[in-house]
Design an enzyme around this catalytic site. Structure first.
Site, PDB file in Angstrom:
ATOM      1  N   LYS A   1       0.838  -1.194   0.000  1.00 13.25           N
ATOM      2  CA  LYS A   1       0.000   0.000   0.000  1.00 13.25           C
ATOM      3  C   LYS A   1       0.878   1.252   0.000  1.00 13.25           C
ATOM      4  O   LYS A   1       1.939   1.260   0.644  1.00 13.25           O
ATOM      5  CB  LYS A   1      -0.900  -0.057   1.252  1.00 13.25           C
ATOM      6  CG  LYS A   1      -2.007   0.982   1.321  1.00 13.25           C
ATOM      7  CD  LYS A   1      -2.907   0.703   2.532  1.00 13.25           C
ATOM      8  CE  LYS A   1      -4.035   1.678   2.703  1.00 13.25           C
ATOM      9  NZ  LYS A   1      -4.938   1.330   3.826  1.00 13.25           N
TER      10      LYS A   1
ATOM     11  N   SER B   1      -9.869   1.018   2.865  1.00 17.22           N
ATOM     12  CA  SER B   1      -9.075   1.912   2.044  1.00 17.22           C
ATOM     13  C   SER B   1      -7.943   1.221   1.277  1.00 17.22           C
ATOM     14  O   SER B   1      -7.396   1.813   0.359  1.00 17.22           O
ATOM     15  CB  SER B   1      -8.460   3.010   2.925  1.00 17.22           C
ATOM     16  OG  SER B   1      -7.537   2.448   3.848  1.00 17.22           O
TER      17      SER B   1
ATOM     18  N   SER C   1      -9.812  -1.493   6.968  1.00 17.53           N
ATOM     19  CA  SER C   1      -9.247  -1.306   5.626  1.00 17.53           C
ATOM     20  C   SER C   1      -8.462  -2.469   5.040  1.00 17.53           C
ATOM     21  O   SER C   1      -8.109  -2.418   3.867  1.00 17.53           O
ATOM     22  CB  SER C   1      -8.373  -0.056   5.597  1.00 17.53           C
ATOM     23  OG  SER C   1      -9.195   1.069   5.571  1.00 17.53           O
TER      24      SER C   1
HETATM   25  N1  GLN Z   1     -13.284   3.066   6.343  1.00 18.99           N
HETATM   26  C1  GLN Z   1     -12.772   3.485   7.614  1.00 18.99           C
HETATM   27  C2  GLN Z   1     -12.470   4.961   7.565  1.00 18.99           C
HETATM   28  O1  GLN Z   1     -12.772   5.552   6.594  1.00 18.99           O
HETATM   29  C3  GLN Z   1     -11.570   2.685   7.980  1.00 18.99           C
HETATM   30  C4  GLN Z   1     -10.368   3.096   7.222  1.00 18.99           C
HETATM   31  C5  GLN Z   1      -9.145   2.283   7.576  1.00 18.99           C
HETATM   32  O2  GLN Z   1      -9.222   1.215   8.187  1.00 18.99           O
HETATM   33  N2  GLN Z   1      -7.998   2.845   7.227  1.00 18.99           N
HETATM   34  O3  GLN Z   1     -11.929   5.521   8.461  1.00 18.99           O
END
Ligand code: GLN
Length: 493
Positions: A83, A158, A182
């Site tokens: 990532k 994400s 994520s």
């Molecule tokens: N979807 C969640 C957020 O927007 C989790 C994101 C993540 O785990 N980085 O914060």
């Protein structure tokens, strides 16, 4: 000699074939790079492809093997994607944000060092929601990643690119980060395995911070054994991360008859409440019956504070993000505005130009929640709720070895479907967020399809029981056929 389908092999198999001298690291890398070339126009999982660096490393690895080196590592010869919020020495690291466009870190994250140390070949950096804020990948400022199972749908987020790249067979394994889901949520939506390790198991040194009390780096793979292999490489002590637990995971062994005899599983009813898709629920019901058939005892249980977890997360995570993102000021990293006449104007304009709308929204919510006069009403209250959520898990784990839930209440949705309404987007994480608040480990493993789209089952465990979750998931995977399912990318798209 590499066959046309070398890229399809698992990391475990590639490593074995490489160590046995049946495939060279260069052949493996070339096969994967060719696959990326073929499907990347349809998936767009990558922000940067590091073909030359990977081939360079592959050549070195091949000569070490030919020279009889026996310490080549558990991922020797295995291509991996990471990532773009993980720092890579000499390779751009953007967090999919304009504010970090052009930033090239002068050092490697600990997990990157460990990958190199285990002989892995990093072939590129993957797309993501900007600064890991989002659930669909659509908050990237460099374009969307598509779900390999249906190009008109989101891959989840994400860690959108890391999940899609593994599902599309561009790489056998990849790394993401999980602050509220994520790794697990995109794993579920793309039909692959994803693990959010126990908080503190994997060093976060070199991970661009989002919410430091929640962030963990986690592995993606197409099967549980590969997921465990990558986890074992990245987890363990690191003095450069003060939140690291200093623990080395036990060796994880797979084999023999799959069995869950003596394993006590709880099914928290709050995770099967309103909002869950009926087909997702049906797949989970089937999966639970299969777990029982493997010998596990299953009973319903309750995590009563679940409904407040989402609200607490959306105070705590933005609060921590607003502090962490203060460092992006146009001075130290990335973008600086060209049209400012003084320091304050330069800060303001650089940030206004550099951050996208969701990141700005989080910074504003977080700054507001931490401001004097509101701190007690929001931030302190959210921390109290967090304690209640943790206690729910403690009480459940006094009775059960692990908990079973859906990873996402719904399968992959259409591109653009939720971008206008941040609240419905936040709801996509109801099943994954409580786990980060509690700091416990959880993984997502494929458990079938709903309307042709993958469904994920989440297994949640006690602190540092990551290896047990992997063993349970392995047993389940062995008696189902889900790990063999692959999207038909060549035809469609
Ligand atoms: N979807 C969640 C957020 O927007 C989790 C994101 C993540 O785990 N980085 O914060």
């Amino acid at each position: 000699m590499a066959a046309a389908s070398t890229y399809k092999l698992s990391a475990t198999r590639l490593n074995r074939l490489f160590l046995a001298g049946e495939l060279s690291a260069v052949e493996i890398t070339e096969s994967v790079l060719q696959r990326i070339k073929t499907v990347e126009p349809k998936v767009t999982a990558f922000l940067t492809i590091t073909a030359e660096r990977a081939l360079e490393r592959a050549k070195k690895l091949d000569s070490r093997r030919r020279a009889g080196d026996t310490e080549l590592g558990a991922l020797a010869g295995v291509p991996v994607a990471i990532k773009d919020n993980l720092c890579t020495d000499g390779v751009p690291t953007t967090c999919a944000s304009q504010i970090l466009k052009g930033y090239v870190p002068p050092y490697d994250a600990t997990v990157v060092e460990r990958l190199h140390g285990s002989g892995a070949l990093i072939v590129g950096k993957t797309n993501m929601d900007e600064f890991a804020m989002g659930s669909s990948g659509e908050n990237s400022s460099f374009g969307v990643t598509r779900n390999p199972w249906d190009p008109n749908r989101v891959p989840g987020g994400s860690s959108s690119g890391s999940a899609a790249a593994v599902a599309a067979e561009e790489v056998p394994i990849s790394l993401g980060s999980d602050t509220g889901g994520s790794v697990r949520q995109p794993a579920a939506l793309c039909g692959v395995v994803g693990l959010k390790p126990t908080y503190g198991y994997v060093s976060r040194y070199g991970l661009v911070a989002f919410a430091s009390s929640l962030d963990q780096i986690g592995p993606f793979a197409r099967d549980v054994e590969d997921c465990a292999r990558l986890f074992s490489v990245i987890a363990g002590p690191d003095r450069r991360d003060s939140t690291n637990a200093g623990r080395t995971p036990p060796a994880i062994k797979f084999g023999g008859e799959p069995s869950l005899k003596g394993v006590k599983l709880g099914v928290p009813r709050e995770y099967f409440a309103a909002g869950i898709d009926s087909e997702v629920k049906a797949r989970l019901d089937e999966a639970i019956r299969q777990l029982q058939a493997l010998g596990a005892s299953v009973a319903e249980c309750s995590l009563p504070h679940t409904e407040h977890a989402l609200a607490a997360y959306y105070i705590i995570a933005p609060a921590e993000a607003s502090a962490n993102l203060a460092r992006f000021d146009g001075v130290k990293y990335g973008h600086r505005t060209s049209g400012a006449s003084g320091l304050l104007e330069m800060y303001g304009k650089s940030r206004a130009e550099g951050f996208g709308p969701e990141v700005k929204r989080r910074i504003m919510i977080g700054t507001y929640a931490l401001s004097s006069g509101y701190y007690d009403a929001y931030y302190k209250k959210a921390q109290q709720v967090r304690t209640l959520v943790m206690r729910d898990f403690e009480a459940a784990f006094a009775q059960f070895d692990a908990l079973v839930t859906p990873t996402s209440p719904i399968p992959a949705w259409g591109l653009g479907e939720k971008t206008e309404d941040p609240l419905t987007m936040y709801l996509a994480d109801v099943c994954t967020i409580p786990i980060n608040l509690a700091g416990v480990p959880a993984l997502s493993v494929p458990c079938g399809f709903a309307g042709g789209l993958p469904v994920g089952m989440q297994l949640i465990g006690k602190h540092f029981d990551d290896h047990k979750l992997l063993q349970y998931a392995w047993a389940y995977e062995k008696v189902t056929n889900h790990a063999a399912a692959r999207p038909a990318l060549e035809g469609g798209l």
